[in-house]
Write a protein that holds these residues in place. Sequence first.
Motif, PDB file in Angstrom:
ATOM      1  N   UNK A  11       0.796  -1.229   0.000  1.00 43.56           N
ATOM      2  CA  UNK A  11       0.000   0.000   0.000  1.00 43.56           C
ATOM      3  C   UNK A  11       0.827   1.278   0.000  1.00 43.56           C
ATOM      4  N   UNK A  12       2.087   1.195   0.440  1.00 43.45           N
ATOM      5  CA  UNK A  12       2.917   2.396   0.549  1.00 43.45           C
ATOM      6  C   UNK A  12       4.388   2.001   0.478  1.00 43.45           C
ATOM      7  N   UNK A  13       5.081   2.584  -0.492  1.00 46.21           N
ATOM      8  CA  UNK A  13       6.497   2.261  -0.691  1.00 46.21           C
ATOM      9  C   UNK A  13       7.355   3.517  -0.584  1.00 46.21           C
ATOM     10  N   UNK A  14       8.555   3.326  -0.046  1.00 50.78           N
ATOM     11  CA  UNK A  14       9.513   4.409   0.075  1.00 50.78           C
ATOM     12  C   UNK A  14       9.719   5.041  -1.302  1.00 50.78           C
ATOM     13  N   UNK A  15       9.669   6.370  -1.333  1.00 49.69           N
ATOM     14  CA  UNK A  15       9.862   7.103  -2.576  1.00 49.69           C
ATOM     15  C   UNK A  15       8.580   7.478  -3.287  1.00 49.69           C
ATOM     16  N   UNK A  16       7.476   6.817  -2.966  1.00 50.78           N
ATOM     17  CA  UNK A  16       6.197   7.180  -3.599  1.00 50.78           C
ATOM     18  C   UNK A  16       5.716   8.509  -3.037  1.00 50.78           C
ATOM     19  N   UNK A  17       4.924   9.209  -3.816  1.00 52.14           N
ATOM     20  CA  UNK A  17       4.369  10.472  -3.343  1.00 52.14           C
ATOM     21  C   UNK A  17       3.156  10.225  -2.456  1.00 52.14           C
ATOM     22  N   UNK A  18       2.876  11.226  -1.649  1.00 51.77           N
ATOM     23  CA  UNK A  18       1.686  11.162  -0.781  1.00 51.77           C
ATOM     24  C   UNK A  18       0.424  10.942  -1.621  1.00 51.77           C
ATOM     25  N   UNK A  19       0.338  11.607  -2.771  1.00 46.26           N
ATOM     26  CA  UNK A  19      -0.843  11.454  -3.624  1.00 46.26           C
ATOM     27  C   UNK A  19      -1.023  10.005  -4.073  1.00 46.26           C
ATOM     28  N   UNK A  20       0.071   9.347  -4.437  1.00 49.07           N
ATOM     29  CA  UNK A  20      -0.010   7.947  -4.877  1.00 49.07           C
ATOM     30  C   UNK A  20      -0.470   7.066  -3.721  1.00 49.07           C
ATOM     31  N   UNK A  21       0.126   7.253  -2.535  1.00 45.12           N
ATOM     32  CA  UNK A  21      -0.265   6.459  -1.366  1.00 45.12           C
ATOM     33  C   UNK A  21      -1.733   6.686  -1.051  1.00 45.12           C
ATOM     34  N   UNK A  22      -2.158   7.947  -1.016  1.00 43.05           N
ATOM     35  CA  UNK A  22      -3.536   8.251  -0.631  1.00 43.05           C
ATOM     36  C   UNK A  22      -4.536   7.844  -1.700  1.00 43.05           C
ATOM     37  N   UNK A  23      -4.105   7.647  -2.932  1.00 48.10           N
ATOM     38  CA  UNK A  23      -5.012   7.108  -3.953  1.00 48.10           C
ATOM     39  C   UNK A  23      -5.340   5.644  -3.635  1.00 48.10           C
ATOM     40  N   UNK A  24      -4.467   4.967  -2.908  1.00 48.06           N
ATOM     41  CA  UNK A  24      -4.703   3.566  -2.508  1.00 48.06           C
ATOM     42  C   UNK A  24      -5.425   3.449  -1.167  1.00 48.06           C
ATOM     43  N   UNK A  25      -5.017   4.275  -0.195  1.00 49.73           N
ATOM     44  CA  UNK A  25      -5.506   4.082   1.174  1.00 49.73           C
ATOM     45  C   UNK A  25      -6.482   5.145   1.643  1.00 49.73           C
TER      46      UNK A  25
END
Length: 165
Positions: A11-25
Motif C-alpha cells: 500500500x505504501x512504498x519508500x519514494x512514492x508520493x503522498x498522492x499515490x499512497x492516498x489514492x490507494x488508502x
Amino acid sequence: MEILPGEGVALAKVGETRDVVESRVGPPVHPGRGRRAVYDTDPMLVISYHADDTVELVEIADGGEEVFFEGVQLTGRFMDDVVAELAERGLRAEPFDIGFSFVPGFAIFSMGSRTARDIDPTASDDDERSVVEGVSVAPFDYFREPTEEEIEALVREHEAKRPGH
C-alpha cells in the motif's frame, strides 16, 4: 500484511508520493505531527514523508491483521522469539533502544504497552518479555547508527549556520 524490506508494504512504498499512497488508502485519519500521517488500514499504517512529500518511512502498528516477513509473523509475538526465528534464517539483529533492526531494511519494536500476559495467559505479572508491537520499513541506512565522523560533520554544519560564524 507482508513487508517488503527496504521498500515498505504493497500500500505504501519508500519514494512514492503522498498522492499515490492516498489514492490507494484514502486520506489520513490523523494528519500526525509534521510530516507524519496515520492511515485507517488493517493493520494501521503510520507514514513519515520527506519535505518533498515522498515516503521516507512506513510503520505498521500491531493490531488487526498481523505483519509478516517471508512467512515469519513479526507482530503480536515475543520479541526474543521473532529475533531467534529471523536469526535461523540468517538475519542478524542490531539492537536499539526499543527493538531490533535488520539489514534488509526493517525494524521491530515494542513501546511497552503490551505485556506478556496479552499473548500468554499463563505468564506471571512480572514477566518482562517484550511483545513486538510494530514494524518500521525503510532502506537499512535509515536504521543504522551514525558514525562519529557523521555526527561531527553534522555538528560542524550546524555550527556554521549559526549567526556570527
